[in-house]
Scaffold this motif. Structure first.
Motif, mmCIF file in Angstrom:
data_model
loop_
_atom_site.group_PDB
_atom_site.id
_atom_site.type_symbol
_atom_site.label_atom_id
_atom_site.label_comp_id
_atom_site.label_asym_id
_atom_site.label_seq_id
_atom_site.Cartn_x
_atom_site.Cartn_y
_atom_site.Cartn_z
ATOM 1 N N LEU A 22 4.468 -9.576 7.697
ATOM 2 C CA LEU A 22 3.927 -8.248 7.436
ATOM 3 C C LEU A 22 4.562 -7.224 8.373
ATOM 4 O O LEU A 22 4.847 -7.522 9.528
ATOM 5 C CB LEU A 22 2.412 -8.238 7.649
ATOM 6 N N ASN A 23 4.755 -6.011 7.868
ATOM 7 C CA ASN A 23 5.189 -4.890 8.704
ATOM 8 C C ASN A 23 3.950 -4.097 9.114
ATOM 9 O O ASN A 23 3.187 -3.642 8.267
ATOM 10 C CB ASN A 23 6.157 -3.989 7.944
ATOM 11 N N PHE A 24 3.779 -3.933 10.418
ATOM 12 C CA PHE A 24 2.570 -3.284 10.931
ATOM 13 C C PHE A 24 2.934 -2.130 11.859
ATOM 14 O O PHE A 24 3.881 -2.221 12.646
ATOM 15 C CB PHE A 24 1.705 -4.297 11.695
ATOM 16 N N ALA A 25 2.175 -1.031 11.768
ATOM 17 C CA ALA A 25 2.287 0.092 12.701
ATOM 18 C C ALA A 25 0.885 0.651 12.922
ATOM 19 O O ALA A 25 0.132 0.819 11.969
ATOM 20 C CB ALA A 25 3.209 1.173 12.155
ATOM 21 N N PRO A 26 0.505 0.950 14.172
ATOM 22 C CA PRO A 26 -0.863 1.399 14.446
ATOM 23 C C PRO A 26 -1.052 2.890 14.185
ATOM 24 O O PRO A 26 -0.119 3.685 14.307
ATOM 25 C CB PRO A 26 -1.034 1.083 15.932
ATOM 26 N N LYS A 27 -2.280 3.265 13.877
ATOM 27 C CA LYS A 27 -2.606 4.678 13.665
ATOM 28 C C LYS A 27 -2.412 5.508 14.933
ATOM 29 O O LYS A 27 -2.172 6.720 14.852
ATOM 30 C CB LYS A 27 -4.062 4.802 13.201
ATOM 31 N N LEU A 83 0.814 -1.222 0.000
ATOM 32 C CA LEU A 83 0.000 0.000 0.000
ATOM 33 C C LEU A 83 0.845 1.269 0.000
ATOM 34 O O LEU A 83 0.327 2.356 -0.223
ATOM 35 C CB LEU A 83 -0.923 0.010 1.223
ATOM 36 N N ASN A 84 2.155 1.142 0.274
ATOM 37 C CA ASN A 84 3.045 2.297 0.304
ATOM 38 C C ASN A 84 4.473 1.823 0.083
ATOM 39 O O ASN A 84 4.748 0.613 0.055
ATOM 40 C CB ASN A 84 2.920 3.041 1.639
ATOM 41 N N LYS A 85 5.393 2.762 -0.084
ATOM 42 C CA LYS A 85 6.785 2.426 -0.386
ATOM 43 C C LYS A 85 7.457 1.679 0.760
ATOM 44 O O LYS A 85 8.377 0.884 0.541
ATOM 45 C CB LYS A 85 7.578 3.698 -0.706
ATOM 46 N N GLN A 86 7.016 1.929 1.977
ATOM 47 C CA GLN A 86 7.619 1.269 3.129
ATOM 48 C C GLN A 86 7.040 -0.123 3.361
ATOM 49 O O GLN A 86 7.517 -0.849 4.218
ATOM 50 C CB GLN A 86 7.425 2.117 4.394
ATOM 51 N N ASP A 87 6.009 -0.496 2.586
ATOM 52 C CA ASP A 87 5.358 -1.801 2.729
ATOM 53 C C ASP A 87 4.868 -2.008 4.167
ATOM 54 O O ASP A 87 5.126 -3.037 4.786
ATOM 55 C CB ASP A 87 6.310 -2.925 2.313
ATOM 56 N N ILE A 88 4.165 -1.001 4.678
ATOM 57 C CA ILE A 88 3.657 -1.036 6.045
ATOM 58 C C ILE A 88 2.139 -0.996 6.023
ATOM 59 O O ILE A 88 1.527 -0.221 5.281
ATOM 60 C CB ILE A 88 4.219 0.139 6.865
ATOM 61 N N PHE A 89 1.525 -1.831 6.840
ATOM 62 C CA PHE A 89 0.082 -1.858 7.002
ATOM 63 C C PHE A 89 -0.295 -1.310 8.370
ATOM 64 O O PHE A 89 0.512 -1.325 9.302
ATOM 65 C CB PHE A 89 -0.445 -3.289 6.869
ATOM 66 N N THR A 90 -1.540 -0.836 8.478
ATOM 67 C CA THR A 90 -2.036 -0.342 9.753
ATOM 68 C C THR A 90 -3.425 -0.900 10.005
ATOM 69 O O THR A 90 -3.995 -1.607 9.149
ATOM 70 C CB THR A 90 -2.034 1.197 9.789
ATOM 71 N N ASN A 91 -3.983 -0.608 11.179
ATOM 72 C CA ASN A 91 -5.284 -1.165 11.529
ATOM 73 C C ASN A 91 -6.356 -0.683 10.561
ATOM 74 O O ASN A 91 -6.412 0.485 10.197
ATOM 75 C CB ASN A 91 -5.664 -0.839 12.975
ATOM 76 N N GLY A 92 -7.197 -1.631 10.141
ATOM 77 C CA GLY A 92 -8.269 -1.344 9.194
ATOM 78 C C GLY A 92 -7.903 -1.523 7.745
ATOM 79 O O GLY A 92 -8.787 -1.531 6.875
ATOM 80 N N ASP A 93 -6.621 -1.667 7.419
ATOM 81 C CA ASP A 93 -6.196 -1.866 6.027
ATOM 82 C C ASP A 93 -6.670 -3.224 5.518
ATOM 83 O O ASP A 93 -6.725 -4.209 6.260
ATOM 84 C CB ASP A 93 -4.669 -1.802 5.894
ATOM 85 N N THR A 94 -6.979 -3.257 4.227
ATOM 86 C CA THR A 94 -7.313 -4.515 3.557
ATOM 87 C C THR A 94 -6.119 -4.995 2.751
ATOM 88 O O THR A 94 -5.553 -4.232 1.959
ATOM 89 C CB THR A 94 -8.526 -4.344 2.626
ATOM 90 N N ILE A 95 -5.722 -6.226 2.961
ATOM 91 C CA ILE A 95 -4.609 -6.825 2.220
ATOM 92 C C ILE A 95 -5.188 -7.578 1.034
ATOM 93 O O ILE A 95 -5.970 -8.523 1.203
ATOM 94 C CB ILE A 95 -3.790 -7.770 3.113
ATOM 95 N N SER A 96 -4.829 -7.152 -0.160
ATOM 96 C CA SER A 96 -5.281 -7.801 -1.393
ATOM 97 C C SER A 96 -4.111 -8.561 -1.990
ATOM 98 O O SER A 96 -3.006 -8.021 -2.097
ATOM 99 C CB SER A 96 -5.800 -6.761 -2.397
ATOM 100 N N GLY A 97 -4.365 -9.792 -2.365
ATOM 101 C CA GLY A 97 -3.263 -10.586 -2.894
ATOM 102 C C GLY A 97 -3.734 -11.759 -3.710
ATOM 103 O O GLY A 97 -4.909 -11.853 -4.097
ATOM 104 N N GLN A 98 -2.798 -12.661 -3.951
ATOM 105 C CA GLN A 98 -3.068 -13.794 -4.831
ATOM 106 C C GLN A 98 -2.304 -15.030 -4.354
ATOM 107 O O GLN A 98 -1.142 -14.955 -3.967
ATOM 108 C CB GLN A 98 -2.643 -13.460 -6.262
#
Length: 299
Positions: free
Chosen positions: A140-145, A14-29
């Protein structure tokens, strides 16, 4: 011989840092290549988040191991649901799309340290009757809002300190210091300034450092690790004179993010501005800073 020739998982960053946060949807295959027609019991994609701490203290009979563990999330999405009859997939290459959402909970940041870790994983599991399950996963790399609460991270900071110098000298040293922010990201530069009024008979020097404090908790026991990540020297101010010192302090690229909402591990940062006075306790001003992903500050 297993009919599964390839089983892999990928997702869209979702971004250059490849970081997800709470509420994000991970789309993949998922990519599944079969050498022959295959009966499948179920195929599931899941996100898990787990934290653990462990360290030893003492030697011999006094040696004790302290540990704790917690699961934060486990979210599943079935691509092939388990039922009373096997699902049959034909020979060939299969591409299965998925969308799975991270809960809106205030989860702790990803972290890896010497005495603990918090790890989020995207995993796919293919089950067949009378066979070991096949699994693939990506971390996954995760950081909270909640890292960006406005009352904590907006605006500049300022502080002052004064100290009487009494050892091998006399007089007073006064310092006022400022930094240009409360939140910063790995690789960014923080601007720091200090004005020093040296009324003593000694030379003094302004210094700057970034301090990291990590606290691990296992039940009622804790282990504290404090590190000075980087230091810089400012100008020397002569006896009975005034002067200014400035610094462009770069936040290390490999620094971990602030970890503020976990009962097992906490990571905090402080920028320390101080006056180095020989044979004396150095007067200092401490500025708490929050280290967040750069994609958070760009929002």
């Amino acid at each position: 011989m297993s009919p599964i020739k390839e089983f892999s998982i990928s997702y869209e960053a979702l971004n250059k840092q490849d970081i997800f946060t709470n509420g994000d949807t991970i789309s993949g295959q998922l990519t599944l290549t079969l050498s022959k027609e295959t009966k499948v019991k179920s195929l599931v994609v899941k996100i898990t988040g787990e934290g653990s701490v462990r360290w030893a203290h003492g030697v011999g009979d006094d040696r004790r191991i302290y540990r704790d563990h917690k699961r934060y999330i486990k979210v599943k999405e079935y691509l092939i649901k388990e039922d009373s009859k096997d699902n049959v997939l034909p020979e060939g290459v299969h591409h299965l799309q998925f969308n799975i959402q991270i809960p809106q909970e205030d989860l702790p940041s990803s972290f890896k340290g010497n005495h603990g870790k918090i790890v989020y994983t995207l995993q796919a599991k293919l089950s067949r009757k009378w066979h070991m399950a096949s699994t693939v996963e990506k971390e996954l790399n995760f950081a909270p809002k909640s890292l960006l609460q406005s009352e904590e991270v907006s605006g500049a900071q300022a502080g002052s300190v004064s100290k009487d110098v009494r050892v091998f000298s006399k007089g007073e040293v006064q310092m006022s210091a400022t930094i240009d922010r409360k939140a910063c990201s790995p690789g960014e530069t923080v601007s720091i300034g200090a004005r020093i009024n040296n009324s003593s008979s000694k030379e003094v020097k302004a210094k700057f450092s970034l301090e990291q404090r990590t606290v691990y908790h296992a039940r009622a026991i804790r282990k504290v690790v404090e590190l000075s990540l980087c230091k810089m020297d400012g100008d020397t101010i002569g006896p009975n004179s005034e002067g200014t010192a400035s610094c462009q302090l770069m936040i290390p690229e490999d620094i971990v993010h602030t970890l503020h909402n976990c009962e097992m591990i906490s990571v905090t940062y402080t920028i320390k501005v101080y006056v180095d006075i020989s044979f004396s306790i150095d007067p200092e001003v401490l500025f708490p800073v929050v280290v967040v992903p750069s994609c958070f500050l760009a929002r």
